[in-house]
Design a protein around this motif. Structure first.
Motif, PDB file in Angstrom:
ATOM      1  N   MET A   1      15.057  15.784  22.124  1.00 22.83           N
ATOM      2  CA  MET A   1      15.057  17.264  22.052  1.00 22.83           C
ATOM      3  C   MET A   1      16.030  17.815  23.084  1.00 22.83           C
ATOM      4  N   ASN A   2      17.128  18.364  22.592  1.00 25.12           N
ATOM      5  CA  ASN A   2      18.089  19.028  23.465  1.00 25.12           C
ATOM      6  C   ASN A   2      17.469  20.325  23.981  1.00 25.12           C
ATOM      7  N   ASP A   3      17.681  20.600  25.257  1.00 21.85           N
ATOM      8  CA  ASP A   3      17.032  21.766  25.858  1.00 21.85           C
ATOM      9  C   ASP A   3      17.515  23.082  25.242  1.00 21.85           C
ATOM     10  N   THR A   4      18.734  23.075  24.690  1.00 22.32           N
ATOM     11  CA  THR A   4      19.248  24.302  24.072  1.00 22.32           C
ATOM     12  C   THR A   4      18.501  24.628  22.782  1.00 22.32           C
ATOM     13  N   ASN A   5      17.682  23.708  22.311  1.00 26.05           N
ATOM     14  CA  ASN A   5      16.941  23.966  21.084  1.00 26.05           C
ATOM     15  C   ASN A   5      15.540  24.511  21.331  1.00 26.05           C
ATOM     16  N   VAL A   6      15.246  24.835  22.591  1.00 22.01           N
ATOM     17  CA  VAL A   6      13.948  25.432  22.903  1.00 22.01           C
ATOM     18  C   VAL A   6      14.056  26.945  22.767  1.00 22.01           C
ATOM     19  N   ILE A   7      13.145  27.535  22.006  1.00 16.50           N
ATOM     20  CA  ILE A   7      13.085  28.996  21.859  1.00 16.50           C
ATOM     21  C   ILE A   7      11.873  29.469  22.670  1.00 16.50           C
ATOM     22  N   TYR A   8      12.135  30.170  23.771  1.00 16.32           N
ATOM     23  CA  TYR A   8      11.046  30.699  24.594  1.00 16.32           C
ATOM     24  C   TYR A   8      10.644  32.073  24.075  1.00 16.32           C
ATOM     25  N   GLY A  10       9.086  35.640  24.325  1.00 15.08           N
ATOM     26  CA  GLY A  10       8.788  36.636  25.351  1.00 15.08           C
ATOM     27  C   GLY A  10       8.420  37.970  24.740  1.00 15.08           C
ATOM     28  N   GLN A  11       8.954  39.040  25.341  1.00 16.19           N
ATOM     29  CA  GLN A  11       8.537  40.396  24.966  1.00 16.19           C
ATOM     30  C   GLN A  11       9.366  41.028  23.853  1.00 16.19           C
ATOM     31  N   LYS A  12      10.406  40.351  23.405  1.00 17.78           N
ATOM     32  CA  LYS A  12      11.246  40.937  22.348  1.00 17.78           C
ATOM     33  C   LYS A  12      10.502  40.983  21.009  1.00 17.78           C
ATOM     34  N   PRO A  13      11.010  41.767  20.057  1.00 15.08           N
ATOM     35  CA  PRO A  13      10.374  41.781  18.733  1.00 15.08           C
ATOM     36  C   PRO A  13      10.406  40.386  18.095  1.00 15.08           C
ATOM     37  N   MET A  14       9.364  40.105  17.340  1.00 20.82           N
ATOM     38  CA  MET A  14       9.196  38.774  16.753  1.00 20.82           C
ATOM     39  C   MET A  14      10.411  38.282  15.980  1.00 20.82           C
ATOM     40  N   MET A  15      11.028  39.177  15.190  1.00 19.85           N
ATOM     41  CA  MET A  15      12.127  38.725  14.331  1.00 19.85           C
ATOM     42  C   MET A  15      13.338  38.248  15.128  1.00 19.85           C
ATOM     43  N   ASN A  16      13.511  38.743  16.376  1.00 15.32           N
ATOM     44  CA  ASN A  16      14.581  38.217  17.223  1.00 15.32           C
ATOM     45  C   ASN A  16      14.463  36.703  17.371  1.00 15.32           C
ATOM     46  N   TYR A  17      13.239  36.246  17.574  1.00 10.98           N
ATOM     47  CA  TYR A  17      13.019  34.811  17.800  1.00 10.98           C
ATOM     48  C   TYR A  17      13.149  34.012  16.508  1.00 10.98           C
ATOM     49  N   VAL A  18      12.707  34.619  15.404  1.00 14.27           N
ATOM     50  CA  VAL A  18      12.865  33.944  14.104  1.00 14.27           C
ATOM     51  C   VAL A  18      14.355  33.735  13.826  1.00 14.27           C
ATOM     52  N   LEU A  19      15.141  34.798  14.024  1.00 12.59           N
ATOM     53  CA  LEU A  19      16.576  34.710  13.750  1.00 12.59           C
ATOM     54  C   LEU A  19      17.249  33.727  14.704  1.00 12.59           C
ATOM     55  N   ALA A  20      16.800  33.680  15.966  1.00 14.45           N
ATOM     56  CA  ALA A  20      17.354  32.707  16.921  1.00 14.45           C
ATOM     57  C   ALA A  20      17.072  31.276  16.454  1.00 14.45           C
ATOM     58  N   ALA A  21      15.848  31.047  15.979  1.00 12.08           N
ATOM     59  CA  ALA A  21      15.484  29.697  15.516  1.00 12.08           C
ATOM     60  C   ALA A  21      16.301  29.306  14.284  1.00 12.08           C
ATOM     61  N   VAL A  22      16.411  30.244  13.337  1.00 14.74           N
ATOM     62  CA  VAL A  22      17.178  29.973  12.109  1.00 14.74           C
ATOM     63  C   VAL A  22      18.630  29.663  12.459  1.00 14.74           C
ATOM     64  N   LYS A  23      19.189  30.433  13.416  1.00 14.24           N
ATOM     65  CA  LYS A  23      20.590  30.245  13.809  1.00 14.24           C
ATOM     66  C   LYS A  23      20.805  28.851  14.418  1.00 14.24           C
ATOM     67  N   ARG A  24      19.913  28.466  15.332  1.00 15.08           N
ATOM     68  CA  ARG A  24      20.040  27.134  15.951  1.00 15.08           C
ATOM     69  C   ARG A  24      20.062  26.035  14.886  1.00 15.08           C
ATOM     70  N   LEU A  25      19.200  26.202  13.896  1.00 11.81           N
ATOM     71  CA  LEU A  25      19.105  25.177  12.853  1.00 11.81           C
ATOM     72  C   LEU A  25      20.345  25.204  11.953  1.00 11.81           C
ATOM     73  N   GLU A  26      20.846  26.404  11.666  1.00 15.51           N
ATOM     74  CA  GLU A  26      22.040  26.516  10.821  1.00 15.51           C
ATOM     75  C   GLU A  26      23.267  25.963  11.534  1.00 15.51           C
ATOM     76  N   GLU A  27      23.263  26.061  12.869  1.00 13.85           N
ATOM     77  CA  GLU A  27      24.395  25.547  13.649  1.00 13.85           C
ATOM     78  C   GLU A  27      24.345  24.023  13.769  1.00 13.85           C
ATOM     79  N   GLY A  28      23.405  23.414  13.107  1.00 14.50           N
ATOM     80  CA  GLY A  28      23.384  21.960  13.049  1.00 14.50           C
ATOM     81  C   GLY A  28      22.282  21.301  13.847  1.00 14.50           C
ATOM     82  N   GLY A  29      21.443  22.097  14.518  1.00 17.22           N
ATOM     83  CA  GLY A  29      20.315  21.497  15.230  1.00 17.22           C
ATOM     84  C   GLY A  29      19.360  20.857  14.236  1.00 17.22           C
ATOM     85  N   SER A  30      18.821  19.701  14.603  1.00 12.43           N
ATOM     86  CA  SER A  30      17.895  19.037  13.686  1.00 12.43           C
ATOM     87  C   SER A  30      16.461  19.497  13.932  1.00 12.43           C
TER      88      SER A  30
END
Lengths: 91, 91
Positions: A1-8, A10-30
């Motif tokens: 597990m590469n540390d850049t693939n951790v989504i922490y 916090g207080q931001k709206p939920m969809m910010n984190y969903v989009l961050a996770a989707v982006k990491r995976l689209e950029e080739g994260g497994s």
């Protein structure tokens, strides 16, 4: 597990984190690891389930771990805080 | 899993649920299932970890499942709600 693939979570709206996770995976994260403490744990579960739903079967729910973390409190005394880690990965 | 061993987490103080879980186990239950929806999910994680801590090694953390439940909303439209189930059992 590469540390850049951790989504922490916090207080931001939920969809910010969903989009961050989707982006990491689209950029080739497994895999991504969704991590939260305290009251953000509920939001982490929402983020994991919505990310799974968006991936339309291309993601597998991995291990879900819960542990008590001991943090330094504001008054110097240790503070026990629950935390969760939810792993999502490509099959 | 006997249905009487399910602890549903709601609006009561957290320790109520911890004591309920401990009582079920002391009365001879071999396992409890801690279940919550939405914002109560964070509390469910606290309850599971504190119950584990109180059991001083006599309990094993079992499966943790998260799913989206579809409930009837107040306006008649379906409402998606995240839920968690945490299983604790004697080894």
């Amino acid at each position: 597990m590469n540390d850049t693939n951790v989504i922490y979570i916090g207080q931001k709206p939920m969809m910010n984190y969903v989009l961050a996770a989707v982006k990491r995976l689209e950029e080739g994260g497994s895999s991504v690891l969704i991590q939260a403490r305290g009251r953000s744990i509920s939001k982490a579960v929402d983020v994991a389930l919505i990310t799974m739903d968006r991936a339309k079967g291309e993601l597998r729910m991995g291990d879900i771990n819960i542990v008590t973390e001991v943090l330094p409190g504001v008054d110097g005394n240790p503070l026990n805080v629950s935390s969760i880690r939810i792993s999502l990965s490509r099959p």
